[in-house]
Design an enzyme around this catalytic site. Structure first.
Site, PDB file in Angstrom:
ATOM      1  N   LYS A   1     -13.077   2.107 -13.050  1.00 11.42           N
ATOM      2  CA  LYS A   1     -13.518   0.742 -12.724  1.00 11.42           C
ATOM      3  C   LYS A   1     -14.056   0.034 -13.977  1.00 11.42           C
ATOM      4  O   LYS A   1     -13.886  -1.182 -14.113  1.00 11.42           O
ATOM      5  CB  LYS A   1     -14.559   0.770 -11.595  1.00 11.42           C
TER       6      LYS A   1
ATOM      7  N   TYR B   1     -13.931   7.682 -11.208  1.00 14.18           N
ATOM      8  CA  TYR B   1     -14.022   6.374 -10.528  1.00 14.18           C
ATOM      9  C   TYR B   1     -14.827   5.392 -11.381  1.00 14.18           C
ATOM     10  O   TYR B   1     -14.424   4.247 -11.579  1.00 14.18           O
ATOM     11  CB  TYR B   1     -14.651   6.562  -9.145  1.00 14.18           C
TER      12      TYR B   1
ATOM     13  N   ASP C   1       0.864  -1.187   0.000  1.00 14.53           N
ATOM     14  CA  ASP C   1       0.000   0.000   0.000  1.00 14.53           C
ATOM     15  C   ASP C   1       0.893   1.228   0.000  1.00 14.53           C
ATOM     16  O   ASP C   1       2.054   1.164   0.416  1.00 14.53           O
ATOM     17  CB  ASP C   1      -0.902   0.022   1.240  1.00 14.53           C
TER      18      ASP C   1
ATOM     19  N   ASP D   1       3.644   2.668  -4.141  1.00 18.73           N
ATOM     20  CA  ASP D   1       2.635   3.367  -4.940  1.00 18.73           C
ATOM     21  C   ASP D   1       2.490   2.540  -6.216  1.00 18.73           C
ATOM     22  O   ASP D   1       3.400   2.515  -7.057  1.00 18.73           O
ATOM     23  CB  ASP D   1       3.094   4.795  -5.255  1.00 18.73           C
TER      24      ASP D   1
HETATM   25  N1  LIG Z   1     -15.769   0.071   0.140  1.00 16.32           N
HETATM   26  C1  LIG Z   1     -16.614  -0.013  -0.854  1.00 16.32           C
HETATM   27  O1  LIG Z   1     -17.808   0.262  -0.725  1.00 16.32           O
HETATM   28  C2  LIG Z   1     -16.143  -0.474  -2.193  1.00 16.32           C
HETATM   29  C3  LIG Z   1     -17.101  -0.767  -3.173  1.00 16.32           C
HETATM   30  C4  LIG Z   1     -16.663  -1.170  -4.416  1.00 16.32           C
HETATM   31  C5  LIG Z   1     -15.303  -1.287  -4.681  1.00 16.32           C
HETATM   32  N2  LIG Z   1     -14.399  -0.989  -3.716  1.00 16.32           N
HETATM   33  C6  LIG Z   1     -12.985  -1.138  -4.050  1.00 16.32           C
HETATM   34  O2  LIG Z   1     -12.396  -2.037  -3.143  1.00 16.32           O
HETATM   35  C7  LIG Z   1     -11.003  -1.731  -3.013  1.00 16.32           C
HETATM   36  C8  LIG Z   1     -10.650  -1.666  -1.543  1.00 16.32           C
HETATM   37  O3  LIG Z   1     -11.423  -0.643  -0.969  1.00 16.32           O
HETATM   38  P1  LIG Z   1     -11.460  -0.261   0.578  1.00 16.32           P
HETATM   39  O4  LIG Z   1     -12.835   0.192   0.826  1.00 16.32           O
HETATM   40  O5  LIG Z   1     -10.927  -1.362   1.421  1.00 16.32           O
HETATM   41  O6  LIG Z   1     -10.414   0.935   0.738  1.00 16.32           O
HETATM   42  P2  LIG Z   1     -10.111   2.289  -0.110  1.00 16.32           P
HETATM   43  O7  LIG Z   1     -11.056   2.425  -1.239  1.00 16.32           O
HETATM   44  O8  LIG Z   1     -10.023   3.404   0.853  1.00 16.32           O
HETATM   45  O9  LIG Z   1      -8.633   2.122  -0.696  1.00 16.32           O
HETATM   46  C9  LIG Z   1      -7.944   0.996  -0.852  1.00 16.32           C
HETATM   47  C10 LIG Z   1      -6.475   1.182  -0.471  1.00 16.32           C
HETATM   48  O10 LIG Z   1      -5.765   1.519  -1.664  1.00 16.32           O
HETATM   49  C11 LIG Z   1      -4.656   2.296  -1.294  1.00 16.32           C
HETATM   50  N3  LIG Z   1      -4.172   3.025  -2.457  1.00 16.32           N
HETATM   51  C12 LIG Z   1      -4.795   4.005  -3.142  1.00 16.32           C
HETATM   52  N4  LIG Z   1      -4.026   4.428  -4.156  1.00 16.32           N
HETATM   53  C13 LIG Z   1      -2.882   3.688  -4.122  1.00 16.32           C
HETATM   54  C14 LIG Z   1      -1.705   3.646  -4.895  1.00 16.32           C
HETATM   55  N5  LIG Z   1      -1.540   4.464  -5.928  1.00 16.32           N
HETATM   56  N6  LIG Z   1      -0.736   2.755  -4.563  1.00 16.32           N
HETATM   57  C15 LIG Z   1      -0.902   1.925  -3.510  1.00 16.32           C
HETATM   58  N7  LIG Z   1      -1.992   1.928  -2.723  1.00 16.32           N
HETATM   59  C16 LIG Z   1      -2.970   2.796  -3.031  1.00 16.32           C
HETATM   60  C17 LIG Z   1      -5.167   3.203  -0.193  1.00 16.32           C
HETATM   61  O11 LIG Z   1      -4.091   3.714   0.600  1.00 16.32           O
HETATM   62  C18 LIG Z   1      -6.093   2.254   0.580  1.00 16.32           C
HETATM   63  O12 LIG Z   1      -5.406   1.636   1.629  1.00 16.32           O
HETATM   64  C19 LIG Z   1     -10.770  -0.420  -3.787  1.00 16.32           C
HETATM   65  O13 LIG Z   1     -10.219  -0.729  -5.050  1.00 16.32           O
HETATM   66  C20 LIG Z   1     -12.173   0.137  -3.930  1.00 16.32           C
HETATM   67  O14 LIG Z   1     -12.287   0.944  -5.083  1.00 16.32           O
HETATM   68  C21 LIG Z   1     -14.785  -0.582  -2.469  1.00 16.32           C
END
Ligand SMILES: NC(=O)c1ccc[n+]([C@@H]2O[C@H](COP(=O)([O-])OP(=O)(O)OC[C@H]3O[C@@H](n4cnc5c(N)ncnc54)[C@H](O)[C@@H]3O)[C@@H](O)[C@H]2O)c1
Length: 251
Positions: A159, A155, A38, A59
């Site tokens: 996606k 977003y 992360d 990153d």
């Molecule tokens: N929570 C929801 O409702 C939901 C719904 C659909 C999809 N998602 C997807 O699920 C995944 C996980 O989501 P979440 O809710 O656990 O957390 P989140 O969406 O806050 O982020 C996921 C993690 O990605 C890390 N991150 C972002 N950009 C980065 C980069 N460039 N390099 C490395 N790390 C990076 C962030 O630090 C964070 O820890 C994400 O891809 C999100 O889009 C989440």
């Protein structure tokens, strides 16, 4: 059917937050040696230390850094069998009128959600091909299949791109024993941004959202992880190029 990952080596990105963390823990419980990555150094190292995992501060949008992490894992473990691209999210943004979206905002979301998944898939392709086995699971979103609840244009577009990439990787890599699938989660209260989003709906909006879900409850990070654990297993060897909605059913 027992879903196990004994002897497998896994890399889970986005593991400083709820969904990535639930996936990493599930893979570890299944017997895999798990690496987590992360850009949030404190979050990912704290999580890894607490659960005896290996942390990489990364990153994912930096191509060389992503490849370096994969090479380091392969050098240490002798291979890399499972890649879960969970890094992404909305990067602190909220839905805004189209005229107010800056170039930096647009790019940050694409870099996290799409570029990183491609750089890492590119890096793992060779070791997985050499092993004749690989599992790539991308965490897309319901926003990869329809307009987003967040209202964030980048977003939704990112996606959707990740969904397309999943299908293309499946076609490219399937012949080598490598499957590639995506999960499209529904709304999960898994991080500060989703907590703010949930609060912003108010009691009425929250009831409306839950009422639109067939199972009449919000999902959890563990609900998402369960589907990933199956797709990452040997049992799912003939499932590829699929986008699995894990959202309780949506009306
Ligand atoms: N929570 C929801 O409702 C939901 C719904 C659909 C999809 N998602 C997807 O699920 C995944 C996980 O989501 P979440 O809710 O656990 O957390 P989140 O969406 O806050 O982020 C996921 C993690 O990605 C890390 N991150 C972002 N950009 C980065 C980069 N460039 N390099 C490395 N790390 C990076 C962030 O630090 C964070 O820890 C994400 O891809 C999100 O889009 C989440």
């Amino acid at each position: 059917m027992h879903i196990r990952h004994d002897g497998r080596v896994a890399l889970v990105t986005g593991a400083a937050q709820g969904i990535g963390q639930a996936i990493a823990k599930g893979l570890q419980e299944g017997g895999a040696r798990v690496h987590v990555a992360d850009r949030d150094a404190r979050g990912v190292t704290g999580f890894a230390t607490a659960h005896d995992l290996t942390a990489h501060v990364l990153d994912v949008s930096e191509r060389k850094a992503a490849a370096d992490v994969v090479h380091a894992i392969v050098a240490r473990e002798g291979g890399l069998d499972i890649l879960v691209n969970a890094a992404g999210g909305v990067r602190g943004q909220v839905g805004r009128p189209i005229e107010e979206v800056s170039e930096d905002d647009w790019r940050a979301i694409f870099q996290a959600n799409v570029d990183g998944a491609f750089w890492l898939a590119q890096a793992v392709a060779t070791p997985m091909r050499q092993a004749g086995f690989g599992r790539i699971v991308n965490i897309a979103s319901g926003a990869g299949l329809r307009p987003s609840l967040t209202g964030i244009q980048a977003y939704t577009a990112a996606k959707h791109a990740l969904v397309g990439l999943t299908k293309q990787l499946s076609q490219d890599l399937g012949r080598f024993g490598i499957t590639c699938n995506a999960i499209a989660p529904g709304f999960v209260r898994s991080n500060p941004a989703t907590e703010r989003q949930w609060e912003s709906y108010g009691a009425e909006g929250q009831a409306r959202l839950v009422g639109s879900i067939h199972t009449r409850r919000l999902g959890t990070a563990d609900d998402i992880a369960a589907a990933v654990l199956f797709l990452a297993s040997a049992k799912a060897g003939w499932i590829s190029g699929q986008i699995v909605s894990v959202d309780g059913g949506r009306s």
